[in-house]
Design a protein around this motif. Structure first.
Motif, mmCIF file in Angstrom:
data_model
loop_
_atom_site.group_PDB
_atom_site.id
_atom_site.type_symbol
_atom_site.label_atom_id
_atom_site.label_comp_id
_atom_site.label_asym_id
_atom_site.label_seq_id
_atom_site.Cartn_x
_atom_site.Cartn_y
_atom_site.Cartn_z
ATOM 1 N N ALA A 89 0.819 -1.218 0.000
ATOM 2 C CA ALA A 89 0.000 0.000 0.000
ATOM 3 C C ALA A 89 0.851 1.265 0.000
ATOM 4 C CB ALA A 89 -0.930 0.001 1.211
ATOM 5 N N GLY A 90 2.164 1.095 -0.046
ATOM 6 C CA GLY A 90 3.045 2.247 -0.160
ATOM 7 C C GLY A 90 3.729 2.681 1.111
ATOM 8 N N ARG A 91 3.500 1.970 2.208
ATOM 9 C CA ARG A 91 4.158 2.347 3.459
ATOM 10 C C ARG A 91 5.508 1.659 3.571
ATOM 11 N NH1 ARG A 91 -0.005 2.268 8.445
ATOM 12 N NH2 ARG A 91 1.912 3.038 9.452
ATOM 13 N N PRO A 92 6.517 2.354 4.049
ATOM 14 C CA PRO A 92 7.878 1.805 4.068
ATOM 15 C C PRO A 92 8.123 0.876 5.264
ATOM 16 C CG PRO A 92 7.917 4.033 4.932
ATOM 17 C CD PRO A 92 6.483 3.769 4.509
ATOM 18 N N VAL A 93 7.319 -0.181 5.346
ATOM 19 C CA VAL A 93 7.391 -1.093 6.488
ATOM 20 C C VAL A 93 8.607 -2.003 6.376
ATOM 21 C CG1 VAL A 93 6.229 -3.024 7.646
ATOM 22 C CG2 VAL A 93 4.916 -1.034 6.893
ATOM 23 N N ILE A 94 9.276 -2.193 7.488
ATOM 24 C CA ILE A 94 10.379 -3.151 7.575
ATOM 25 C C ILE A 94 9.908 -4.301 8.457
ATOM 26 C CG2 ILE A 94 12.732 -3.546 8.427
ATOM 27 C CD1 ILE A 94 13.339 -0.638 7.725
ATOM 28 N N GLY A 95 9.988 -5.516 7.930
ATOM 29 C CA GLY A 95 9.446 -6.669 8.629
ATOM 30 C C GLY A 95 10.504 -7.518 9.309
ATOM 31 N N PHE A 96 10.331 -7.706 10.618
ATOM 32 C CA PHE A 96 11.170 -8.624 11.394
ATOM 33 C C PHE A 96 10.358 -9.859 11.788
ATOM 34 C CE2 PHE A 96 13.282 -4.576 11.953
ATOM 35 C CZ PHE A 96 14.629 -4.882 12.052
ATOM 36 N N GLY A 97 9.249 -10.091 11.072
ATOM 37 C CA GLY A 97 8.316 -11.123 11.501
ATOM 38 C C GLY A 97 8.651 -12.532 11.077
ATOM 39 N N ALA A 98 8.780 -12.775 9.788
ATOM 40 C CA ALA A 98 8.906 -14.148 9.297
ATOM 41 C C ALA A 98 10.323 -14.687 9.491
ATOM 42 C CB ALA A 98 8.528 -14.225 7.822
ATOM 43 N N GLY A 99 10.396 -15.968 9.843
ATOM 44 C CA GLY A 99 11.696 -16.620 9.976
ATOM 45 C C GLY A 99 12.138 -17.164 8.644
ATOM 46 N N GLU A 100 12.605 -16.278 7.791
ATOM 47 C CA GLU A 100 12.882 -16.642 6.410
ATOM 48 C C GLU A 100 14.161 -15.960 5.935
ATOM 49 O OE1 GLU A 100 10.055 -17.250 2.677
ATOM 50 O OE2 GLU A 100 9.984 -15.203 3.442
ATOM 51 N N GLU A 149 6.513 1.891 11.798
ATOM 52 C CA GLU A 149 6.399 1.115 10.556
ATOM 53 C C GLU A 149 7.410 -0.035 10.533
ATOM 54 O OE1 GLU A 149 6.562 4.531 7.828
ATOM 55 O OE2 GLU A 149 4.452 4.099 7.361
ATOM 56 N N VAL A 150 7.444 -0.740 11.661
ATOM 57 C CA VAL A 150 8.313 -1.914 11.824
ATOM 58 C C VAL A 150 7.452 -3.048 12.369
ATOM 59 C CG1 VAL A 150 10.292 -2.888 13.059
ATOM 60 C CG2 VAL A 150 10.383 -0.531 12.220
ATOM 61 N N ALA A 151 7.529 -4.208 11.725
ATOM 62 C CA ALA A 151 6.722 -5.358 12.134
ATOM 63 C C ALA A 151 7.552 -6.314 12.983
ATOM 64 C CB ALA A 151 6.185 -6.088 10.906
#
Length: 420
Positions: free
Chosen positions: A44-55, A378-380
């Motif tokens: 959706a255009g938000r600069p989210v940085i994801g620390f969620g998935a173990g990948e 904006e950090v998961a």
């Protein structure tokens, strides 16, 4: 409203219930839910940085992809193959297991599964009867207790915290044992904490389980991801008398950056593997042949690509721990394995955090704190409630160095504003 409408039949007697109580009680995978929300916000255009998935953020090594591409063109892989796995892959898993952990098994003791999650569920389903208890050290990966419940078992949590490096003791395990205990789950290196048990600790747990005639399921998916002075020890190797009551779960997802290929396996006594294979023959039949050929290339190859990824994870591990511990109210032990940090944020709960749009929030749980971090920084991140221990956050450091530093910097800036 008719009695046949969804609303009327959503609860009540078994004939009215639309979804079975067994499946209806399952929680959504918290880690995948956080990852999905982060990706949706990013789209959706938000600069989210994801620390969620173990990948792992690395691509699958080229030689593995090339083997899969060749398999696509081979008609022999266009048909059903044995439900328990390609014979050549089972033989390669036997050789890889002996090479990497020193555990000697036969191909008849191997079942190839659709990823590690299917391996975990099928192992529990094969061994548990309704009401059997399984001791589960917590913090635990969110899938373990759900798989136990689906199999009819009862998970019994044994909680460790940051003061012990998230390792449970034999005394804690013994205190949880009852006459209904059939199994104990043992995971080292651990998801979500990165804890690694020493060889002496592994031996102590194994000998305790053997003494009381318990089964053990041990998940070795992170066997190659250990750092510093920590070493991986395979439980049935350290305590060989336990081998006949031990099932080992493993797979290619984490070691070879193959999460999407969905290839795992169970190692265990022949009668257990035969029974689990029968279950799989009705559930899914064989794992995708193309993915199995890719896994064959992975486990048959050297560990050069694995070493390069481990070096990057080690660097990120030191960075994330340092930056998290710079935040007042955060306590983050240094993980020795896997690619997760599991900081305690209990000292931050109840503090007032100003919001960018005005006003403030006082998150009283780690779920609420994770929501504030996502909306404001904006950090998961994944709250500790998903892993059986409220008051913590799990952050995967299997993402690029720049994103990692930027993401933790955003959290630092947000939480620096927290006040009593």
């Amino acid at each position: 409203m008719s009695a046949a409408t969804p609303t009327a039949r959503s609860a009540g007697s078994p004939t009215q219930r639309r979804v079975s109580a067994r499946v209806g009680a399952i929680s959504e995978s918290a880690t995948l839910a956080v990852d999905a929300k982060a990706k949706a916000l990013k789209a959706a255009g938000r600069p989210v940085i994801g620390f969620g998935a173990g990948e792992p953020d690395f691509p699958t090594p080229d030689y593995i992809v090339e083997a899969a591409a060749e398999a696509c063109h081979n008609p022999k892989y266009h048909r059903y193959t044995p439900a328990g796995g390609l014979p050549e892959l089972k033989a390669a898993i036997v050789a890889k297991t002996l090479r990497d952990s020193g555990y000697r098994v036969e191909p008849s003791q191997v079942l190839v599964t659709n990823g590690g999650k299917q391996a975990i569920y099928e192992a529990f389903a094969t061994l548990l009867d309704p009401g059997d208890e399984v001791i589960v050290p917590a913090p635990y990966w969110t899938t373990y207790p759900e798989s136990i419940r689906l199999a009819g078992g009862v998970p019994v949590d044994v909680v460790a915290d940051e003061t012990t490096g998230y390792r449970v003791s034999v005394e804690q395990l013994e205190a949880a044992r009852t006459d209904r205990t059939k199994m104990v789950l043992f995971v080292s290196p651990s998801n979500p904490t990165g804890a690694v048990y020493s060889r002496e600790q592994v031996e102590a747990v194994g000998r305790w389980a053997a003494e009381h005639g318990l089964w053990v399921m041990t998940d070795e998916i992170y066997e190659h991801l250990v750092y510093g002075d920590a070493t991986f020890s395979s439980l049935p190797v350290v305590v060989p008398e336990l081998a006949d009551r031990c099932v080992v779960v493993n797979g290619v997802a984490k070691t070879y950056a193959m999460t999407g290929w969905r290839v795992g396996w169970i190692l265990g006594p022949q009668d257990v593997i035969k029974a689990a294979t029968n279950l799989q023959s009705h559930a899914t039949s064989n794992v995708s042949n193309v993915a199995q050929v890719a896994a064959l290339a992975a486990v048959s190859g050297d560990l050069e690509a694995v070493s390069a990824m481990r070096e990057a994870f080690d660097r990120r591990r030191r960075t994330i721990v340092r930056m998290l511990n710079e935040i007042d109210g955060v306590e983050c032990p240094e993980p020795e394995g896997a690619f997760y940090a599991y900081p305690s944020v209990k000292a931050l709960l109840g503090k007032e955090i100003p919001l960018a749009a005005g006003g403030s929030r006082r998150p009283g749980t780690s779920v609420e704190l994770a929501e504030v971090i996502l909306e404001e920084a904006e950090v998961a991140v994944v709250p500790g409630e998903a892993f059986g221990t409220p008051g913590y956050l799990r952050l995967s450091y299997a993402l690029g160095d720049e994103d990692l530093a930027e993401g933790i910097s955003r959290i630092q800036k947000l939480l620096a504003l927290a006040r009593d």
